[in-house]
Design an enzyme around this catalytic site. Structure first.
Site, PDB file in Angstrom:
ATOM      1  N   THR A 161      -4.915   1.832  -9.093  1.00 11.54           N
ATOM      2  CA  THR A 161      -6.209   2.825  -8.932  1.00 11.54           C
ATOM      3  C   THR A 161      -7.097   3.317  -9.992  1.00 11.54           C
ATOM      4  O   THR A 161      -6.150   2.885 -11.169  1.00 11.54           O
ATOM      5  CB  THR A 161      -5.664   4.302  -8.529  1.00 11.54           C
ATOM      6  OG1 THR A 161      -6.617   5.262  -8.607  1.00 11.54           O
ATOM      7  CG2 THR A 161      -4.272   4.547  -9.231  1.00 11.54           C
ATOM      8  N   TYR A 207       0.191  11.100 -10.347  1.00 12.80           N
ATOM      9  CA  TYR A 207      -0.185   9.899  -9.309  1.00 12.80           C
ATOM     10  C   TYR A 207      -0.735   8.852 -10.075  1.00 12.80           C
ATOM     11  O   TYR A 207      -0.046   7.560  -9.814  1.00 12.80           O
ATOM     12  CB  TYR A 207      -1.241  10.496  -8.327  1.00 12.80           C
ATOM     13  CG  TYR A 207      -1.835   9.150  -7.734  1.00 12.80           C
ATOM     14  CD1 TYR A 207      -1.058   8.565  -6.812  1.00 12.80           C
ATOM     15  CD2 TYR A 207      -3.272   8.990  -7.949  1.00 12.80           C
ATOM     16  CE1 TYR A 207      -1.784   7.487  -6.065  1.00 12.80           C
ATOM     17  CE2 TYR A 207      -3.910   8.037  -7.216  1.00 12.80           C
ATOM     18  CZ  TYR A 207      -3.227   7.230  -6.250  1.00 12.80           C
ATOM     19  OH  TYR A 207      -3.890   6.350  -5.697  1.00 12.80           O
ATOM     20  N   PHE A 216       0.654  -1.223  -0.009  1.00  7.99           N
ATOM     21  CA  PHE A 216       0.001  -0.083   0.160  1.00  7.99           C
ATOM     22  C   PHE A 216       0.996   1.423   0.083  1.00  7.99           C
ATOM     23  O   PHE A 216       0.329   2.356  -0.354  1.00  7.99           O
ATOM     24  CB  PHE A 216      -0.619  -0.082   1.074  1.00  7.99           C
ATOM     25  CG  PHE A 216      -1.818  -0.821   1.211  1.00  7.99           C
ATOM     26  CD1 PHE A 216      -3.343  -0.899   0.628  1.00  7.99           C
ATOM     27  CD2 PHE A 216      -1.624  -2.280   2.019  1.00  7.99           C
ATOM     28  CE1 PHE A 216      -4.010  -1.907   0.810  1.00  7.99           C
ATOM     29  CE2 PHE A 216      -2.591  -2.996   1.847  1.00  7.99           C
ATOM     30  CZ  PHE A 216      -4.038  -2.995   1.424  1.00  7.99           C
TER      31      PHE A 216
HETATM   32  N1  UFG Z   1     -15.394  16.784  -3.622  1.00  9.79           N
HETATM   33  C1  UFG Z   1     -16.065  17.921  -3.276  1.00  9.79           C
HETATM   34  N2  UFG Z   1     -15.604  18.714  -2.134  1.00  9.79           N
HETATM   35  C2  UFG Z   1     -14.489  18.364  -1.379  1.00  9.79           C
HETATM   36  C3  UFG Z   1     -14.075  17.145  -1.790  1.00  9.79           C
HETATM   37  C4  UFG Z   1     -14.175  16.411  -2.952  1.00  9.79           C
HETATM   38  O1  UFG Z   1     -17.074  18.330  -4.121  1.00  9.79           O
HETATM   39  O2  UFG Z   1     -14.335  19.059  -0.344  1.00  9.79           O
HETATM   40  C5  UFG Z   1     -15.712  16.187  -4.940  1.00  9.79           C
HETATM   41  C6  UFG Z   1     -14.595  16.067  -5.988  1.00  9.79           C
HETATM   42  O3  UFG Z   1     -14.503  17.275  -6.643  1.00  9.79           O
HETATM   43  C7  UFG Z   1     -15.023  14.922  -6.802  1.00  9.79           C
HETATM   44  C8  UFG Z   1     -15.642  13.970  -5.709  1.00  9.79           C
HETATM   45  O4  UFG Z   1     -15.937  14.875  -4.589  1.00  9.79           O
HETATM   46  O5  UFG Z   1     -15.840  15.193  -7.831  1.00  9.79           O
HETATM   47  C9  UFG Z   1     -14.645  12.875  -5.080  1.00  9.79           C
HETATM   48  O6  UFG Z   1     -13.406  13.597  -4.672  1.00  9.79           O
HETATM   49  P1  UFG Z   1     -12.532  12.837  -3.697  1.00  9.79           P
HETATM   50  O7  UFG Z   1     -11.311  13.669  -3.638  1.00  9.79           O
HETATM   51  O8  UFG Z   1     -13.168  12.430  -2.484  1.00  9.79           O
HETATM   52  O9  UFG Z   1     -12.050  11.513  -4.656  1.00  9.79           O
HETATM   53  P2  UFG Z   1     -11.386  11.571  -5.977  1.00  9.79           P
HETATM   54  O10 UFG Z   1     -12.524  10.918  -7.084  1.00  9.79           O
HETATM   55  O11 UFG Z   1     -10.956  12.946  -6.471  1.00  9.79           O
HETATM   56  O12 UFG Z   1     -10.030  10.690  -5.745  1.00  9.79           O
HETATM   57  C10 UFG Z   1     -10.013   9.416  -5.642  1.00  9.79           C
HETATM   58  C11 UFG Z   1      -8.993   8.722  -4.681  1.00  9.79           C
HETATM   59  C12 UFG Z   1      -7.654   9.075  -5.374  1.00  9.79           C
HETATM   60  C13 UFG Z   1      -7.740   8.476  -6.923  1.00  9.79           C
HETATM   61  C14 UFG Z   1      -8.948   9.280  -7.654  1.00  9.79           C
HETATM   62  C15 UFG Z   1      -9.108   8.480  -8.831  1.00  9.79           C
HETATM   63  O13 UFG Z   1      -8.747   9.371  -3.649  1.00  9.79           O
HETATM   64  O14 UFG Z   1      -6.604   8.625  -4.879  1.00  9.79           O
HETATM   65  O15 UFG Z   1     -10.223   8.680  -6.942  1.00  9.79           O
HETATM   66  O16 UFG Z   1      -9.967   9.178  -9.809  1.00  9.79           O
HETATM   67  F1  UFG Z   1      -6.651   8.807  -7.491  1.00  9.79           F
END
Ligand code: UFG
Length: 328
Positions: A121, A145, A77
């Protein structure tokens, strides 16, 4: 003994609990840069855990683990995992996630340990060309990443051909929730993820929760993601390990629920689960967010017999209990 790298972190610690609950002895290797010693202490209370603090970028650190313990397989991990940070500082990501993993793999080969389960991922797919995304979807990561994880996937293929290293590469979608007994949980600093950020805005000192954009081409305009419960995800690692023992061949699996939830959906479910209104504001899009990502996980269900069971409500409930504990 099974070596788990990065078990002081979010997903690694849940996998460690799963292996311990199933009677395995584990060694943990973690540099505690993002992981927490409190998590290691919680794991030590559950079973036989050997902890070595070390960094994969120093090959002597990982070499010392293989010299000291008889390692049958590795669940890997340890990695940096912030998309935005990887764009600003790619060197940090390639040095740790790629070079660090090379040190690990070379040490494994040297010690004749040839089985690894790797945290990959859905970020390796990049901008989706179709959904649901299956394992055959082209991989064109759009940030360092995702690229660092894809590079490791490719390195593992070559190490299989050349040295017989067998790897199961697990491509996670979004991960949510925590251990039902709240012994470990999601603890990132800074926190960038959706569910903990919504929950944090219910504690006194935190700000209004921000939705990053509501003008995407989705039914309610907010991004859709596939949120898999972390305990279900942890179970997939053990099933992948059993599959590797049985089949002795490398393979790749998507891990997701196959259900998409929009940011707005998740926010509404949080308000329902917490039985309260949460302050919210719509702001600009966050750069690099695809509109819609969700998994085709049929292969993991068919071959690993993986069956994710926990609902998004359960994930939110446990995540909230963990946040409460940390805010006390
Ligand atoms: N979001 C918000 N407000 C916040 C945080 C997130 O609106 O405060 C939205 C983001 O814009 C996105 C969704 O919630 O649309 C999910 O966001 P996250 O940051 O929770 O997760 P991600 O989809 O960006 O990221 C995840 C993993 C990463 C990986 C990615 C692959 O955390 O490690 O998926 O797309 F790379």
């Amino acid at each position: 003994m099974i070596l788990i790298t990065g078990a002081a972190g979010y997903i690694g610690s849940h996998a460690a609990i799963n292996f311990l609950n199933n009677g395995y002895e584990i060694a943990i290797f973690d540099n505690l840069e993002n992981g927490h010693i409190e998590t290691i202490e919680a794991l030590k209370r559950l079973g036989k855990v050997e902890f070595v603090k070390g960094d994969l970028r120093n090959i002597e650190d990982i070499e010392s683990v293989f010299n000291k313990y008889d390692i049958d397989a590795v669940i890997h991990f340890a990695a940096f995992a912030l998309v935005g940070e990887s764009v600003a500082n790619p060197s940090k990501y390639y040095r740790n996630n790629v070079y660090g993993t090379l040190n690990l793999l070379d040490t494994m080969i040297k010690h004749n340990c040839k089985k690894i389960i790797f945290s990959s991922t859905c970020a390796t797919y990049g901008e989706p060309q179709y959904t649901p995304i299956d394992e055959k979807h082209p991989q064109n990561p759009i940030n360092p990443y995702g690229m660092s994880k894809l590079m490791v996937e490719k390195i593992m293929e070559d190490y299989d051909t050349a040295y017989g290293l067998k790897s199961i590469r697990l491509r996670y979608f979004n991960v949510a929730g925590c251990d039902e007994q709240i012994r470990v949980g999601e603890w990132h600093e800074p926190e960038t993820h959706l569910i903990p950020n919504i929950l944090k805005s219910t504690f006194g000192n935190e700000k209004t929760f921000k939705i990053f954009g509501n003008d995407y081409t989705t039914p309610d305009g907010t991004c859709i993601r596939d949120y898999v419960n972390v305990e279900d995800l942890a179970e997939a690692h053990r099933l992948a390990y059993l599959y590797l023992l049985k089949e002795n061949k490398s393979d790749i699996f998507n891990l997701g629920t196959e259900n998409g939830n929009s940011v707005k959906n998740i926010f509404d479910i949080c308000e329902k689960v917490l039985e309260r209104k949460i302050p919210v504001q719509i702001v600009e899009r966050r750069p690099g967010d695809p509109a819609k990502l969700f998994a085709d996980a049929a292969k993991a269900k068919r071959l690993l017999h993986w069956c994710p069971q926990r609902t998004i409500e359960q994930s939110i409930k446990t995540a909230y209990e963990y946040e409460k504990l940390r805010n006390n």
